[in-house]
Enzyme design. Structure first.
Site, PDB file in Angstrom:
ATOM      1  N   LYS A  27      37.884  35.341  41.469  1.00 50.60           N
ATOM      2  CA  LYS A  27      38.100  33.956  40.992  1.00 50.60           C
ATOM      3  C   LYS A  27      39.298  33.901  40.057  1.00 50.60           C
ATOM      4  O   LYS A  27      39.703  34.919  39.492  1.00 50.60           O
ATOM      5  CB  LYS A  27      36.863  33.439  40.249  1.00 50.60           C
ATOM      6  CG  LYS A  27      36.401  34.279  39.044  1.00 50.60           C
ATOM      7  CD  LYS A  27      37.053  33.998  37.699  1.00 50.60           C
ATOM      8  CE  LYS A  27      36.505  34.843  36.573  1.00 50.60           C
ATOM      9  NZ  LYS A  27      37.298  34.823  35.342  1.00 50.60           N
TER      10      LYS A  27
ATOM     11  N   PRO B 176      41.286  44.127  40.937  1.00 52.24           N
ATOM     12  CA  PRO B 176      41.430  45.018  39.777  1.00 52.24           C
ATOM     13  C   PRO B 176      40.275  44.815  38.778  1.00 52.24           C
ATOM     14  O   PRO B 176      39.767  43.706  38.638  1.00 52.24           O
ATOM     15  CB  PRO B 176      42.761  44.615  39.151  1.00 52.24           C
ATOM     16  CG  PRO B 176      43.349  43.563  39.997  1.00 52.24           C
ATOM     17  CD  PRO B 176      42.409  43.195  41.088  1.00 52.24           C
ATOM     18  N   VAL B 177      39.891  45.909  38.136  1.00 52.19           N
ATOM     19  CA  VAL B 177      38.738  45.883  37.232  1.00 52.19           C
ATOM     20  C   VAL B 177      39.172  45.426  35.834  1.00 52.19           C
ATOM     21  O   VAL B 177      40.260  45.781  35.376  1.00 52.19           O
ATOM     22  CB  VAL B 177      38.114  47.308  37.149  1.00 52.19           C
ATOM     23  CG1 VAL B 177      36.949  47.344  36.177  1.00 52.19           C
ATOM     24  CG2 VAL B 177      37.653  47.757  38.535  1.00 52.19           C
TER      25      VAL B 177
ATOM     26  N   GLY C 173      35.977  40.602  38.908  1.00 51.91           N
ATOM     27  CA  GLY C 173      35.673  41.636  39.908  1.00 51.91           C
ATOM     28  C   GLY C 173      34.221  42.098  39.924  1.00 51.91           C
ATOM     29  O   GLY C 173      33.546  41.995  40.949  1.00 51.91           O
ATOM     30  N   GLY C 174      33.737  42.584  38.780  1.00 50.43           N
ATOM     31  CA  GLY C 174      32.361  43.095  38.710  1.00 50.43           C
ATOM     32  C   GLY C 174      31.346  42.002  38.986  1.00 50.43           C
ATOM     33  O   GLY C 174      30.345  42.217  39.690  1.00 50.43           O
TER      34      GLY C 174
ATOM     35  N   ASP D 252      29.550  35.393  34.255  1.00 51.71           N
ATOM     36  CA  ASP D 252      30.377  34.820  35.325  1.00 51.71           C
ATOM     37  C   ASP D 252      29.675  34.801  36.678  1.00 51.71           C
ATOM     38  O   ASP D 252      30.217  34.271  37.649  1.00 51.71           O
ATOM     39  CB  ASP D 252      31.666  35.648  35.491  1.00 51.71           C
ATOM     40  CG  ASP D 252      32.714  35.292  34.457  1.00 51.71           C
ATOM     41  OD1 ASP D 252      32.605  34.221  33.842  1.00 51.71           O
ATOM     42  OD2 ASP D 252      33.654  36.092  34.278  1.00 51.71           O
TER      43      ASP D 252
END
Ligand code: C5P
Length: 282
Positions: free
Chosen positions: A8, A84-85, A91-92, A126
């Site tokens: 996002k 990318p983290v 991402g997570g 999130d």
């Protein structure tokens, strides 16, 4: 089974104040984008993932769902990472949202979307917005810590909007970016209204103008490379550049995908992580 976990960007992110639990009260428009991780969910005895992170959100999501539904099965989660983290792209949380959506199918649970969203709030701030955004492929208005979510507007006038993501290859701590950030002095719903209206009417310039992020200043003073990424993207020709989430990725909407590709090529040469992608549509 395989499932795509969309990342996002935050088209807007307003910090409205601090809550009794120490978290910040937010209001944000979150748009799911075409950049994804691919998850493979396979039946197994236990719930495991191949990321190796102790606090893996995908494992947490599977456990929350299993407990809620009284499921005794396990799952092996394999993740092909492209997002990318720790970069503000969710991402997570995107992976955790995809686990909730995927296991709902794999385990034949048939939970309605609002139940998956509510379970997402137990997994991370999130996650509810990403469950709703991935499933509906539409922007989401997220409020509170992230537990209150709603579709921005069902009648989007845009096709997929091209955009470029630029990451200066630095990591900023979400906690540090929130600590000492400046709150809004007035609670003005105009920002969300302007995004909603331009989204509904397909007014590209108005949408670009309406985007903002209250965490940007603080993040840039903590990590000057974010400002450098922003300036490099502006120098490549992007008129409006913003940070997503608590950083460190910055992004800009482009008129068309050729423009996005050109900006991306310029920035890649300068050594940044870049990705030309787009918002997603139904
Ligand atoms: O959501 P997450 O636990 O990843 O957030 C990390 C930190 O960011 C929190 O411990 C908190 O300090 C800060 N944060 C906040 N308000 C939010 C989200 C995060 O203060 N709405």
């Amino acid at each position: 089974m395989k499932i795509e976990a969309n990342a996002k960007i935050n088209l807007s992110l307003e910090v409205l104040g601090i809550r009794p639990d120490g978290y910040h009260e937010l209001r944000s428009v979150v748009a799911p984008i075409a950049l994804t991780d691919t998850l493979e969910l396979t039946d197994a005895a236990d719930i495991t993932s191949d990321t190796g992170f102790a606090d893996d959100l995908t494992v947490k999501a599977a456990r929350v769902l299993a407990r809620h539904c009284g499921v005794k099965r396990g799952v092996s989660i394999r993740i092909e990472k492209r997002i990318p983290v720790g970069a503000g792209l969710g991402g997570g949380s995107a992976d955790a949202a995809a686990v909730l959506r995927g296991l709902n199918m794999l385990w034949g649970l048939g939970l309605p979307l609002d139940a998956l969203v509510a379970l997402g709030a137990e997994v991370g701030s999130d996650v509810p917005a990403l469950v709703l955004g991935q499933e509906t492929r539409q922007p989401v208005l997220m409020e509170g810590r992230g537990e209150r979510v709603a579709l921005l507007d069902k009648n989007a006038a845009f096709a997929a909007l091209p955009l470029v993501l630029v990451n200066p290859n630095v990591f900023v701590s979400t906690k540090k970016v929130f600590d000492n950030c400046l709150f809004r002095v007035t609670n003005d719903p105009k920002i969300v209204y302007n995004i909603q209206q331009s989204w509904k009417l397909g007014q590209f310039e108005a949408l670009r103008e309406a985007c903002q992020n209250d965490l940007e200043k603080n993040a840039m003073s903590l990590e000057p490379d974010i400002r450098k990424a922003c300036e490099a993207l502006e120098a490549a020709g992007a008129p409006k550049v913003h940070m997503t989430g608590s950083g460190a990725t910055v992004w800009a909407l482009a008129e068309d995908s050729a423009v996005a590709q050109r900006w991306a090529a310029d920035l890649a040469q300068a050594g940044f992580w870049v990705c030309a992608t787009n918002t997603i549509v139904r």
